[in-house]
Motif scaffolding. Structure first.
Motif, PDB file in Angstrom:
ATOM      1  N   VAL A  85       0.858  -1.407  -0.056  1.00  0.00           N
ATOM      2  CA  VAL A  85      -0.076  -0.022  -0.094  1.00  0.00           C
ATOM      3  C   VAL A  85       0.744   1.184  -0.017  1.00  0.00           C
ATOM      4  O   VAL A  85       0.645   2.181  -0.565  1.00  0.00           O
ATOM      5  CB  VAL A  85      -1.059   0.046   1.290  1.00  0.00           C
ATOM      6  CG1 VAL A  85      -1.625   1.451   1.373  1.00  0.00           C
ATOM      7  CG2 VAL A  85      -1.920  -0.927   0.793  1.00  0.00           C
ATOM      8  N   GLU A  86       2.022   1.226   0.671  1.00  0.00           N
ATOM      9  CA  GLU A  86       2.786   2.423   0.642  1.00  0.00           C
ATOM     10  C   GLU A  86       3.723   2.595  -0.588  1.00  0.00           C
ATOM     11  O   GLU A  86       3.567   3.876  -0.932  1.00  0.00           O
ATOM     12  CB  GLU A  86       3.783   2.426   1.873  1.00  0.00           C
ATOM     13  CG  GLU A  86       4.822   3.395   2.169  1.00  0.00           C
ATOM     14  CD  GLU A  86       4.249   4.632   2.587  1.00  0.00           C
ATOM     15  OE1 GLU A  86       4.776   5.700   2.189  1.00  0.00           O
ATOM     16  OE2 GLU A  86       2.974   4.810   2.746  1.00  0.00           O
ATOM     17  N   VAL A 143       2.323   1.857  -3.460  1.00  0.00           N
ATOM     18  CA  VAL A 143       1.400   2.362  -4.289  1.00  0.00           C
ATOM     19  C   VAL A 143       1.025   3.785  -4.058  1.00  0.00           C
ATOM     20  O   VAL A 143       1.022   4.592  -5.107  1.00  0.00           O
ATOM     21  CB  VAL A 143      -0.270   1.331  -4.262  1.00  0.00           C
ATOM     22  CG1 VAL A 143      -1.380   2.267  -4.728  1.00  0.00           C
ATOM     23  CG2 VAL A 143       0.010   0.182  -4.729  1.00  0.00           C
ATOM     24  N   ARG A 144       1.212   4.438  -2.782  1.00  0.00           N
ATOM     25  CA  ARG A 144       1.063   5.692  -2.444  1.00  0.00           C
ATOM     26  C   ARG A 144       2.416   6.515  -3.082  1.00  0.00           C
ATOM     27  O   ARG A 144       2.024   7.355  -3.691  1.00  0.00           O
ATOM     28  CB  ARG A 144       0.970   5.716  -1.025  1.00  0.00           C
ATOM     29  CG  ARG A 144       0.767   7.373  -0.495  1.00  0.00           C
ATOM     30  CD  ARG A 144       0.704   7.352   0.821  1.00  0.00           C
ATOM     31  NE  ARG A 144       2.107   7.527   1.463  1.00  0.00           N
ATOM     32  CZ  ARG A 144       3.163   8.337   1.227  1.00  0.00           C
ATOM     33  NH1 ARG A 144       2.621   9.508   0.732  1.00  0.00           N
ATOM     34  NH2 ARG A 144       4.116   8.060   1.828  1.00  0.00           N
ATOM     35  N   ARG A 145       3.505   5.793  -2.905  1.00  0.00           N
ATOM     36  CA  ARG A 145       4.540   6.599  -3.207  1.00  0.00           C
ATOM     37  C   ARG A 145       4.663   6.682  -4.970  1.00  0.00           C
ATOM     38  O   ARG A 145       5.310   7.629  -5.216  1.00  0.00           O
ATOM     39  CB  ARG A 145       6.023   6.018  -2.792  1.00  0.00           C
ATOM     40  CG  ARG A 145       6.028   6.096  -1.238  1.00  0.00           C
ATOM     41  CD  ARG A 145       7.129   5.640  -0.691  1.00  0.00           C
ATOM     42  NE  ARG A 145       7.298   5.829   0.857  1.00  0.00           N
ATOM     43  CZ  ARG A 145       8.415   5.809   1.430  1.00  0.00           C
ATOM     44  NH1 ARG A 145       9.480   5.754   0.856  1.00  0.00           N
ATOM     45  NH2 ARG A 145       8.282   5.501   2.904  1.00  0.00           N
ATOM     46  N   ALA A 185       2.281   6.642  -6.966  1.00  0.00           N
ATOM     47  CA  ALA A 185       0.907   6.770  -7.694  1.00  0.00           C
ATOM     48  C   ALA A 185       1.151   7.727  -8.807  1.00  0.00           C
ATOM     49  O   ALA A 185      -0.052   7.498  -9.807  1.00  0.00           O
ATOM     50  CB  ALA A 185       0.179   7.752  -6.375  1.00  0.00           C
ATOM     51  N   SER A 186       1.748   8.827  -8.808  1.00  0.00           N
ATOM     52  CA  SER A 186       1.935   9.392 -10.111  1.00  0.00           C
ATOM     53  C   SER A 186       3.004   9.047 -11.042  1.00  0.00           C
ATOM     54  O   SER A 186       3.159   9.637 -12.205  1.00  0.00           O
ATOM     55  CB  SER A 186       2.213  10.933  -9.729  1.00  0.00           C
ATOM     56  OG  SER A 186       3.659  11.059  -9.288  1.00  0.00           O
TER      57      SER A 186
END
Length: 189
Positions: free
Chosen positions: A40-41, A43-45, A47-48
Motif C-alpha cells: 500500500v505504501e 502504491v502511494r509513493r 501513485a503519479s
C-alpha cells in the motif's frame, strides 16, 4: 515506514559483514499483513508514476511485487536466477550477489518484458544495487523503461541507492539502514 522500522528493530538480526537477517517476517517466513501494508505504501509513493507492469527478481522480491501488482491491477514478472530450458526469447545478464558472494545469470522472456513497457521494479533489499543494475540492463535490452524502483529495506552504507538516484531513477525505500556497525541496527529517521 514506521511499522517496518519497528519490526526490523524488534525481529531483525544483524551479522558481521553488514548482513541484516529478516527471514522471520520478509524473506523466509512472511508476515502477509506487513507485506500488504508495505505494498500500500509503494502504491502511494508511486501513485503519479506511469507504469504498466511490476518486475522483480526471484525469490524474495516476489511476495511484495505480487502485492503491489494486485493493488495496481497490473501483471507481475519475475526475472529468474536460473536459465530455464523452456524459456523462449530470453534476455539475460549477470548479477553479483553480495549476500551469497557469487555471480548468477538473471533472465526474463522478451515475451513478458517488451518494448514500450514502463516497469516498477520491487525488491526486498537494496545494498550495492547489483540486482537493480541487472534489471536496468534487462529493461534496456527489451526496449522497456524502468519508471521506478521500490525496496523494502535499503542499506545506505553500501551506496547502491546513491548510484541509482544519480542515474535519475525514482527510488523509494521503506526503511533505510544507516549502519550495521558492531551489529547495531541504526535506522534513518
Amino acid at each position: 515506514m514506521k511499522a517496518l522500522k519497528e519490526r526490523i528493530m524488534r525481529d531483525g538480526k544483524c551479522f558481521d559483514g553488514g548482513i541484516l537477517k529478516v527471514d522471520n517476517f520478509i524473506n523466509h517466513q512472511m508476515d502477509p499483513i506487513l507485506m500488504k501494508s508495505m505494498a500500500v505504501e509503494f502504491v502511494r509513493r508511486f501513485a503519479s508514476t506511469d507504469i504498466n507492469k511490476v518486475l522483480t527478481v526471484e525469490a524474495s522480491g516476489i511476495a511484495p511485487a505480487i502485492m503491489v501488482g494486485y493493488l495496481l491491477e497490473l501483471p507481475v514478472v519475475f526475472a529468474k536466477k536460473k536459465e530455464p530450458s523452456t524459456m523462449e526469447n530470453m534476455l539475460a545478464t549477470s548479477v553479483f550477489s553480495f549476500t551469497k558472494n557469487t555471480s548468477y545469470t538473471v533472465c526474463v522472456s522478451a515475451d513478458y518484458l517488451r518494448p514500450g513497457d514502463r516497469v516498477l521494479f520491487i525488491d526486498d533489499f537494496l545494498a550495492n544495487g547489483n540486482a537493480a543494475k541487472g534489471i536496468l540492463e534487462l529493461a534496456e535490452k527489451a526496449g522497456a523503461t524502468v519508471a521506478g524502483m521500490g525496496f523494502l529495506i535499503e542499506k545506505a552504507f553500501q551506496h547502491g541507492g546513491d548510484e541509482l538516484r544519480a542515474l535519475g531513477i525514482h527510488v523509494e525505500s521503506l526503511a533505510i539502514i544507516e549502519s550495521l556497525d558492531n551489529c547495531q541496527i541504526k535506522l534513518r529517521d
